[in-house]
Scaffold this active site. Structure first.
Site, mmCIF file in Angstrom:
data_model
loop_
_atom_site.group_PDB
_atom_site.id
_atom_site.type_symbol
_atom_site.label_atom_id
_atom_site.label_comp_id
_atom_site.label_asym_id
_atom_site.label_seq_id
_atom_site.Cartn_x
_atom_site.Cartn_y
_atom_site.Cartn_z
ATOM 1 N N GLY A 68 0.830 -1.198 0.000
ATOM 2 C CA GLY A 68 0.000 0.000 0.000
ATOM 3 C C GLY A 68 0.864 1.247 0.000
ATOM 4 N N GLU A 69 0.369 2.326 0.614
ATOM 5 C CA GLU A 69 1.056 3.632 0.702
ATOM 6 C C GLU A 69 1.108 4.363 -0.640
ATOM 7 O OE1 GLU A 69 5.031 3.283 2.270
ATOM 8 O OE2 GLU A 69 4.386 2.259 4.095
#
Lengths: 343, 343
Positions: free
Chosen positions: A310-311
C-alpha cells in the site's frame, strides 16, 4: 475522455517508426493519455503528486489483523520524516507526497514535511470508522464529507501544478473494508475477495471472511455508491474515491495503487462511471480482491511485482511507464520521415 | 554473485519500516543487486548504457519474414538520429545508446550520434550470417570473434563509467535464430518456441517452424555453447551473449530485453552458468519462446506489457524499477529507528 484525441493517438502510433502494435500496452496507454488531455500528443506528465489517505477502522475490535491501530499514526510520522517506502519511490519518480488524515484515531499534526518527506494535511471526519461488523461504518453524511475531502485534495494538488495524481493509503485493517466494498460492488462472494492483508493465518482469514460476508449481506441490491461506502467502507477509501472523482472532473490522469485504491475506484465508478476513463492501474497487488476489482474497472495493471504494502508504492513505481507512453507519441520519428531519409 | 551480500540485503529488508516481504520482487531484486555489487547496500545504478547489437540473417532467403533486410541498416540510422523507440526510452531512463554493427549487410558508418541519438560502432564479423536452413550460420571462429566483440563492448561501456548494462537488438529475421537457439538449448519442440515475430501469417509461421526444427536437428546432444551458436545463431545474438559474459566478468548487472536477449543469455549460460546471476529480465515479450528461455534462466520478468519491438525497449523501460530496488535498501528507515521514535 475525448474519443477524437484517442483516435488521433492510435493513428499516430500506427505511423511511427516501428511495426504496428509493437509497443503493446504503451500504445493503448498513450491513447488514453491523449483522450484525457483531449489533445494529441498529450503533454508528458512532469509533476506527479501522491495523495496518501489515512484512516483507522472500528472493525479492528473483531481481531481481523495482528497489527495495532497505533501503526497508522506512527507511519504518518514516518511519511513526514521521509523514511517510508512511498517516500523513497516518490522521490525516485519526482513526485510530491501529501498525507491526508481522513480519520486517524491517534495523534496527527498538520505540517510540512522534513527534507524529502511528506506534508501532513488534516481532513479528519472522525477518529476512525465505527465497527462495520456491528453496523454502518459511517453515516451517509460522513461518507459524503469524506468524498468531498478527497475531491478538495485533488483540486489543491492540481491547482499547485500537479498533472498526474497517484493514490496511496495508510490504515491498519483497511483490507477488510476493501474486501467488503469489492464484494458488494462486484457481486462476488466474500471468500473470493478476502485475502491475508499484511499476513494473517488461516483462522483469522476465516473470521475476516465471515465478517465481510455478514456486513455485505446488510446492503440492499439497489444501494447507491454512497450507501455502500457508508455501510462497509473506510475513511481513506472515501478519500481516494473522492480523489479519483476530483481528478476526473479536472481532466487529470490518476494512477491507482493496490487493493484499497481498486475498491475505492469501484465506489467512484458507481457514483460516476466515466471517472474510470481517467484511471490507470499502477500495479496489481497480491490481494485476491484486487484482480476482481480491476476486472470490473476494465483496467490492466502496468506492474505485477507481488507488492502488498500500500502507501501508493506500486502506483509510484509505475510513473516512469506512464511518462514513457506519452514520450513515445511526442518524440518518436514517423515511418514517413524515415522513408523520406530525413528525421 | 556474493552470498554474504545477498544475505545481508535480505536481513536489511526484514528490518525496514514495512511488513516482511511486502515489497515483493523489489526485495529479491535488491538482494541480487547487493550480491552483484558484493556489498550491502549496493550503489543505486546511476549510469545505465544500452548496447544495441545489429545483424542480418541469411535465412531471410527462406521467406521467414515479410520485411526486407534493408530495414536493419535503415533503423541503425534512425538510432543514430535519435528517433527510434529505444532512443526515446533510453533518454527517459537517462541511459546512453551504443549501436554495434555485428553483421549488418547494408551500409553502416561508425560515428557519434546526433543530439539524443546513438553512437554507431563497428565490430562487423561478416555482412550477415549464412542461411541456417542450409548449414551452419557461422563458423566456430566467427562465433568466437562475435562473442569477443560483445565482451569488448561491455568492457568499453564499463570503462566509460556504465554501472548498469542493457541489451538491445536490431536484425530483420532475428526471431528465427532465437527460436532455434531456445529449442536447442532448452530441448523444447520447435513449434512451442517459434512465434510470429513482427507479424506473420499461419502459413509463414508453419514454414518458419519447420526451418527451425530442421536446423536444430543438425545439432548433436553434446554440442557446446559456441557450437550451438555457430550452427543456428545470429551475429547480434553472439554479441549479446558476449555482452552478458563481459558484464558478469566485471561484476556489473545486465538487464535483458526480449526474446533475442533471452536466447543469447541461454548461450552465455551454456558457456558460463554463473553469468545468469548478473542478469535481470527487464520484461517478457509476446514471443512464445521467451517464456521458455526465462524459465530455463530462472528469471522472472519485471514487466509484461506485450512489447514485441526489441531494440532494448522493454529493458530500458525497467531501469527505474532496478534503481528503485537499490534505493529502498539505501534510503528507507528501519523498524528499529521508527520504534525508537527517531528517523
Amino acid at each position: 475522455i475525448d474519443a477524437e484525441a484517442v483516435a488521433a493517438a492510435e493513428a499516430a502510433q500506427a505511423g511511427l517508426a516501428k511495426p504496428a502494435g509493437a509497443l503493446g500496452v504503451l500504445e493503448s496507454l498513450s491513447a488514453q493519455l491523449a483522450g484525457i488531455a483531449r489533445t494529441c500528443p498529450p503533454a508528458v506528465p512532469a509533476k506527479p503528486a501522491v495523495g496518501v489517505f489515512a484512516g483507522d477502522h472500528g472493525v479492528l475490535a473483531q481481531g481481523v489483523t495482528p497489527w495495532p491501530s497505533d501503526i497508522t499514526f506512527v507511519m504518518c510520522n514516518v511519511f513526514q520524516q521521509g523514511g517510508a517506502a512511498i517516500n523513497v519511490l516518490a522521490r525516485a519518480a519526482g513526485a510530491s507526497v501529501t498525507v491526508v488524515d481522513m480519520g486517524v484515531a491517534g495523534p496527527f499534526a498538520e505540517g510540512p514535511g522534513a527534507e524529502g518527506g511528506a506534508e501532513l494535511v488534516s481532513k479528519k471526519v472522525r477518529p476512525g470508522t465505527a465497527d462495520l461488523a456491528k453496523g454502518p461504518a459511517l453515516t451517509r453524511d460522513e461518507a459524503i464529507q469524506a468524498l468531498e475531502a478527497g475531491i478538495e485534495v485533488a483540486n489543491t494538488l492540481i491547482d499547485g501544478g500537479a498533472d498526474l495524481l497517484i493514490t496511496g493509503d495508510m490504515g491498519i485493517g483497511n483490507t477488510t473494508p476493501s474486501a467488503a466494498l469489492i464484494a458488494a460492488l462486484t457481486g462476488t462472494a466474500a471468500d473470493v475477495v478476502t485475502g491475508r492483508g499484511t499476513g494473517i493465518d488461516d483462522e483469522m482469514l476465516a473470521h475476516k471472511t465471515s465478517i465481510v460476508a455478514d456486513a455485505v449481506a446488510r446492503i440492499s441490491a439497489d444501494a447507491d455508491g454512497v450507501e455502500v461506502l457508508a455501510e462497509v467502507g473506510g475513511l481513506e477509501h472515501a478519500g481516494i474515491a473522492g480523489f479519483v472523482l476530483g481528478a476526473a472532473a479536472r481532466g487529470i490522469p490518476v494512477i491507482l495503487d493496490g487493493v484499497i485504491a481498486g475498491s475505492a475506484a469501484l465506489v467512484a465508478q458507481k457514483i460516476a462511471p466515466a471517472s474510470v476513463g481517467y484511471c490507470i492501474a499502477g500495479h496489481r497487488s497480491f490481494e485476491p480482491g484486487h484482480r476482481i476489482a480491476l476486472e470490473q474497472l476494465g483496467l490492466r495493471p502496468l506492474l505485477e511485482l507481488d507488492l502488498r504494502l500500500g502507501e501508493g508504492t506500486g502506483a509510484a513505481l509505475s510513473v516512469p511507464i506512464v511518462q514513457a507512453a506519452a514520450r513515445i507519441l511526442t518524440e518518436m520519428a514517423t515511418l514517413a520521415s524515415v522513408m523520406a531519409g530525413g528525421q
